[in-house]
Design a protein around this motif. Structure first.
Motif, PDB file in Angstrom:
ATOM      1  N   VAL A 169      15.255 -10.295 -81.819  1.00  0.00           N
ATOM      2  CA  VAL A 169      14.174 -10.596 -82.766  1.00  0.00           C
ATOM      3  C   VAL A 169      13.336  -9.344 -83.012  1.00  0.00           C
ATOM      4  N   VAL A 170      13.173  -8.524 -81.973  1.00  0.00           N
ATOM      5  CA  VAL A 170      12.412  -7.276 -82.105  1.00  0.00           C
ATOM      6  C   VAL A 170      13.070  -6.370 -83.145  1.00  0.00           C
ATOM      7  N   THR A 171      14.404  -6.321 -83.134  1.00  0.00           N
ATOM      8  CA  THR A 171      15.136  -5.501 -84.110  1.00  0.00           C
ATOM      9  C   THR A 171      14.901  -6.014 -85.524  1.00  0.00           C
ATOM     10  N   VAL A 172      14.910  -7.313 -85.699  1.00  0.00           N
ATOM     11  CA  VAL A 172      14.663  -7.894 -87.031  1.00  0.00           C
ATOM     12  C   VAL A 172      13.264  -7.522 -87.502  1.00  0.00           C
ATOM     13  N   TYR A 173      12.265  -7.657 -86.630  1.00  0.00           N
ATOM     14  CA  TYR A 173      10.892  -7.306 -87.014  1.00  0.00           C
ATOM     15  C   TYR A 173      10.752  -5.812 -87.317  1.00  0.00           C
ATOM     16  N   LYS A 174      11.494  -4.980 -86.582  1.00  0.00           N
ATOM     17  CA  LYS A 174      11.447  -3.540 -86.838  1.00  0.00           C
ATOM     18  C   LYS A 174      11.911  -3.229 -88.259  1.00  0.00           C
ATOM     19  N   TRP A 175      13.046  -3.831 -88.662  1.00  0.00           N
ATOM     20  CA  TRP A 175      13.563  -3.557 -89.997  1.00  0.00           C
ATOM     21  C   TRP A 175      12.694  -4.194 -91.071  1.00  0.00           C
TER      22      TRP A 175
ATOM     23  N   ALA B 291      20.056  -4.769 -95.160  1.00  0.00           N
ATOM     24  CA  ALA B 291      19.726  -5.413 -96.435  1.00  0.00           C
ATOM     25  C   ALA B 291      19.942  -6.919 -96.336  1.00  0.00           C
ATOM     26  N   LEU B 292      20.934  -7.336 -95.568  1.00  0.00           N
ATOM     27  CA  LEU B 292      21.187  -8.762 -95.349  1.00  0.00           C
ATOM     28  C   LEU B 292      20.008  -9.416 -94.615  1.00  0.00           C
ATOM     29  N   ILE B 293      19.417  -8.681 -93.669  1.00  0.00           N
ATOM     30  CA  ILE B 293      18.218  -9.196 -92.992  1.00  0.00           C
ATOM     31  C   ILE B 293      17.118  -9.455 -94.014  1.00  0.00           C
ATOM     32  N   MET B 294      16.916  -8.518 -94.936  1.00  0.00           N
ATOM     33  CA  MET B 294      15.866  -8.678 -95.945  1.00  0.00           C
ATOM     34  C   MET B 294      16.154  -9.863 -96.858  1.00  0.00           C
ATOM     35  N   GLU B 295      17.420  -9.992 -97.278  1.00  0.00           N
ATOM     36  CA  GLU B 295      17.785 -11.107 -98.157  1.00  0.00           C
ATOM     37  C   GLU B 295      17.514 -12.446 -97.485  1.00  0.00           C
ATOM     38  N   ARG B 296      17.925 -12.555 -96.236  1.00  0.00           N
ATOM     39  CA  ARG B 296      17.736 -13.821 -95.520  1.00  0.00           C
ATOM     40  C   ARG B 296      16.255 -14.098 -95.255  1.00  0.00           C
ATOM     41  N   TYR B 297      15.493 -13.054 -94.977  1.00  0.00           N
ATOM     42  CA  TYR B 297      14.056 -13.247 -94.735  1.00  0.00           C
ATOM     43  C   TYR B 297      13.354 -13.676 -96.024  1.00  0.00           C
ATOM     44  N   LEU B 298      13.707 -13.013 -97.130  1.00  0.00           N
ATOM     45  CA  LEU B 298      13.098 -13.364 -98.416  1.00  0.00           C
ATOM     46  C   LEU B 298      13.538 -14.750 -98.888  1.00  0.00           C
ATOM     47  N   ALA B 299      14.705 -15.218 -98.400  1.00  0.00           N
ATOM     48  CA  ALA B 299      15.173 -16.558 -98.743  1.00  0.00           C
ATOM     49  C   ALA B 299      14.452 -17.633 -97.931  1.00  0.00           C
ATOM     50  N   GLY B 300      13.663 -17.220 -96.939  1.00  0.00           N
ATOM     51  CA  GLY B 300      12.871 -18.181 -96.176  1.00  0.00           C
ATOM     52  C   GLY B 300      13.357 -18.448 -94.766  1.00  0.00           C
ATOM     53  N   ASN B 301      14.377 -17.733 -94.309  1.00  0.00           N
ATOM     54  CA  ASN B 301      14.861 -17.928 -92.938  1.00  0.00           C
ATOM     55  C   ASN B 301      13.887 -17.314 -91.936  1.00  0.00           C
ATOM     56  N   ALA B 302      13.815 -17.904 -90.766  1.00  0.00           N
ATOM     57  CA  ALA B 302      12.947 -17.394 -89.705  1.00  0.00           C
ATOM     58  C   ALA B 302      13.594 -16.171 -89.059  1.00  0.00           C
TER      59      ALA B 302
ATOM     60  N   SER C 226      13.863 -15.385 -85.991  1.00  0.00           N
ATOM     61  CA  SER C 226      14.684 -15.747 -84.833  1.00  0.00           C
ATOM     62  C   SER C 226      16.061 -16.256 -85.267  1.00  0.00           C
ATOM     63  N   ALA C 227      16.111 -16.995 -86.359  1.00  0.00           N
ATOM     64  CA  ALA C 227      17.399 -17.489 -86.870  1.00  0.00           C
ATOM     65  C   ALA C 227      18.243 -16.333 -87.402  1.00  0.00           C
ATOM     66  N   ILE C 228      17.598 -15.387 -88.066  1.00  0.00           N
ATOM     67  CA  ILE C 228      18.319 -14.211 -88.586  1.00  0.00           C
ATOM     68  C   ILE C 228      18.895 -13.410 -87.423  1.00  0.00           C
ATOM     69  N   ALA C 229      18.086 -13.204 -86.379  1.00  0.00           N
ATOM     70  CA  ALA C 229      18.527 -12.437 -85.220  1.00  0.00           C
ATOM     71  C   ALA C 229      19.718 -13.107 -84.545  1.00  0.00           C
ATOM     72  N   THR C 230      19.669 -14.408 -84.400  1.00  0.00           N
ATOM     73  CA  THR C 230      20.764 -15.141 -83.759  1.00  0.00           C
ATOM     74  C   THR C 230      22.040 -15.049 -84.582  1.00  0.00           C
ATOM     75  N   SER C 231      21.925 -15.184 -85.896  1.00  0.00           N
ATOM     76  CA  SER C 231      23.119 -15.163 -86.739  1.00  0.00           C
ATOM     77  C   SER C 231      23.763 -13.775 -86.809  1.00  0.00           C
ATOM     78  N   LEU C 232      22.964 -12.719 -86.690  1.00  0.00           N
ATOM     79  CA  LEU C 232      23.516 -11.362 -86.767  1.00  0.00           C
ATOM     80  C   LEU C 232      23.818 -10.754 -85.403  1.00  0.00           C
ATOM     81  N   GLY C 233      23.392 -11.424 -84.343  1.00  0.00           N
ATOM     82  CA  GLY C 233      23.685 -10.921 -83.003  1.00  0.00           C
ATOM     83  C   GLY C 233      22.808  -9.767 -82.572  1.00  0.00           C
ATOM     84  N   VAL C 234      21.578  -9.744 -83.064  1.00  0.00           N
ATOM     85  CA  VAL C 234      20.621  -8.709 -82.657  1.00  0.00           C
ATOM     86  C   VAL C 234      19.376  -9.387 -82.110  1.00  0.00           C
TER      87      VAL C 234
END
Length: 127
Positions: free
Chosen positions: A38-44, A15-26, A28-36
């Motif tokens: 980019v493919v995992t971020v796109y999957k979710w 859910a945090l990934i969704m919040e950050r994505y909807l807030a306008g974060n890229a 790749s930045a979300i993946a780096t901050s969560l330690g996963v």
């Protein structure tokens, strides 16, 4: 689902990934901050787009269906041949199935051991 202690993403993390994505974060930045990755971020993100909030929950790893390798006719043929006391390897050759499949089916039918195939002999007692 039981989540192990070292899990990178729990439903709240997804859910945090969704919040950050909807807030306008890229992504790749979300993946780096969560330690996963980019493919995992796109999957979710894809699952969230397709299924909504329900897509962020854990899924069962159990298969949807199991493959059956033998037809009802083959099962009947196995049953008849086993009642003729043929060994499993010979039944497998005649029916065209693997030995493991024939053994599994015979066990399910209760025909895996030969002594139960014979009816018990009556005891003849003279008085």
């Amino acid at each position: 689902m039981n989540i192990h202690k070292n899990a990178k993403l729990t439903p709240s993390g997804r859910a945090l990934i969704m919040e950050r994505y909807l807030a306008g974060n890229a992504p790749s930045a979300i993946a780096t901050s969560l330690g996963v990755s980019v493919v995992t971020v796109y999957k979710w993100l894809r699952r969230f787009r397709e299924e909504g909030e329900a897509g962020l929950t854990d899924r069962s790893s159990r298969p949807h269906h199991l493959q059956t390798t033998e037809s009802p006719g083959q099962v009947e043929q196995i049953k008849q041949l086993r009642k003729q006391r043929l060994p499993l390897w010979r039944i497998a050759a005649k029916v065209g199935l693997s030995l493991a499949t024939v053994a599994r089916r015979c066990r399910a039918l209760g025909l895996n051991r030969l002594p139960p195939l014979n009816p018990p002999e009556e005891v003849v007692r003279y008085e």
